[in-house]
Design a protein around this motif. Sequence first.
Motif, PDB file in Angstrom:
ATOM      1  N   GLY A   2      71.454   0.228 -17.425  1.00 51.59           N
ATOM      2  CA  GLY A   2      71.108  -0.635 -16.296  1.00 51.59           C
ATOM      3  C   GLY A   2      72.181  -0.629 -15.219  1.00 51.59           C
ATOM      4  N   GLU A   3      73.435  -0.691 -15.617  1.00 54.13           N
ATOM      5  CA  GLU A   3      74.544  -0.664 -14.653  1.00 54.13           C
ATOM      6  C   GLU A   3      74.594   0.673 -13.925  1.00 54.13           C
ATOM      7  OE1 GLU A   3      78.078  -1.540 -16.903  1.00 54.13           O
ATOM      8  OE2 GLU A   3      77.431  -3.596 -17.333  1.00 54.13           O
ATOM      9  N   THR A  46      62.320  -9.136 -11.606  1.00 55.26           N
ATOM     10  CA  THR A  46      62.841  -8.518 -10.384  1.00 55.26           C
ATOM     11  C   THR A  46      61.996  -8.919  -9.182  1.00 55.26           C
ATOM     12  OG1 THR A  46      63.395  -6.399  -9.334  1.00 55.26           O
ATOM     13  CG2 THR A  46      61.460  -6.416 -10.778  1.00 55.26           C
ATOM     14  N   ALA A 101      68.335  -5.198 -13.935  1.00 53.67           N
ATOM     15  CA  ALA A 101      69.584  -4.766 -13.310  1.00 53.67           C
ATOM     16  C   ALA A 101      69.375  -4.077 -11.963  1.00 53.67           C
ATOM     17  CB  ALA A 101      70.342  -3.828 -14.242  1.00 53.67           C
ATOM     18  N   LEU A 102      68.127  -3.726 -11.628  1.00 51.34           N
ATOM     19  CA  LEU A 102      67.869  -3.016 -10.370  1.00 51.34           C
ATOM     20  C   LEU A 102      68.205  -3.912  -9.182  1.00 51.34           C
ATOM     21  CD1 LEU A 102      64.442  -1.376 -11.267  1.00 51.34           C
ATOM     22  CD2 LEU A 102      66.657  -0.218 -11.063  1.00 51.34           C
ATOM     23  N   PRO A 103      68.962  -3.383  -8.222  1.00 45.17           N
ATOM     24  CA  PRO A 103      69.312  -4.195  -7.056  1.00 45.17           C
ATOM     25  C   PRO A 103      68.139  -4.325  -6.087  1.00 45.17           C
ATOM     26  CG  PRO A 103      70.168  -1.981  -6.781  1.00 45.17           C
ATOM     27  CD  PRO A 103      69.540  -2.040  -8.159  1.00 45.17           C
ATOM     28  N   CYS A 112      71.026   3.164  -7.364  1.00 47.19           N
ATOM     29  CA  CYS A 112      69.965   2.620  -6.500  1.00 47.19           C
ATOM     30  C   CYS A 112      70.507   1.862  -5.300  1.00 47.19           C
ATOM     31  CB  CYS A 112      69.082   1.645  -7.286  1.00 47.19           C
ATOM     32  SG  CYS A 112      68.108   2.402  -8.552  1.00 47.19           S
ATOM     33  N   GLY A 113      71.763   1.469  -5.364  1.00 42.65           N
ATOM     34  CA  GLY A 113      72.320   0.589  -4.330  1.00 42.65           C
ATOM     35  C   GLY A 113      72.546   1.281  -3.013  1.00 42.65           C
ATOM     36  N   ALA A 133      71.627   0.873 -11.532  1.00 43.66           N
ATOM     37  CA  ALA A 133      71.858  -0.027 -10.406  1.00 43.66           C
ATOM     38  C   ALA A 133      72.810   0.594  -9.391  1.00 43.66           C
ATOM     39  CB  ALA A 133      72.389  -1.364 -10.896  1.00 43.66           C
ATOM     40  N   CYS A 167      66.396  -1.654  -3.316  1.00 42.19           N
ATOM     41  CA  CYS A 167      66.686  -0.509  -4.177  1.00 42.19           C
ATOM     42  C   CYS A 167      66.210   0.745  -3.447  1.00 42.19           C
ATOM     43  CB  CYS A 167      65.955  -0.664  -5.510  1.00 42.19           C
ATOM     44  SG  CYS A 167      66.146   0.728  -6.635  1.00 42.19           S
TER      45      CYS A 167
END
Length: 184
Positions: A176-177, A53, A23-25, A183-184, A180, A28
């Motif tokens: 995860g959401e 990823t 889920a990591l963008p 991290c965005g 994310a 990040c």
Amino acid sequence: MQRIIVIAASAGSLDPLKQIVSALPVPCSASVFIVLHVGPNQAVLPALLGVLTDLAVVHAEDDTPIEQGHVYVAPPGWHMRLETGRIRLDQGPKVNHVRPAADPLFISAAETYRERVVGIVLSGYGDDGTDGLLAIHESGGLALVQDLDEAKVPGMPYAALYGDHPDAFLTAEKIGERVAALCG
């Protein structure tokens, strides 16, 4: 300011770890640190997570600079701690009967990065991560715990519940959401 995400994982946590890492963008803005209770001989976690990823997923090395957009895994048999801008590894005594242990990572992250830390406790036996999650919470950081009903081995999440008042109990998908978004 850069977020520091620290994750405690043990028995039953591989699937939740995969969900969170996938889920990591990319890019990040955070740095992610994972302690998995694997014993001294297993070293495959970076490879297992790295296929999920485009971020760098590596075993941490002593005295290396912390980089944004990297996922650092504690090497088998080594405690991982954070200093300002650097990772430190040591083979000191076991903590909570394990090495690597999450509490040294969590506590050092809380002391160094204070409110920028997000602590996550996933499935596993025992109470590793409980003292560290409390330190994160008391330093103004965010304390997240895997949902007790979802955790395959709810010992660590239960211990976190009784040792602190985490900010949220979430499924791995929701963790995860949340990560994310941070991290965005």
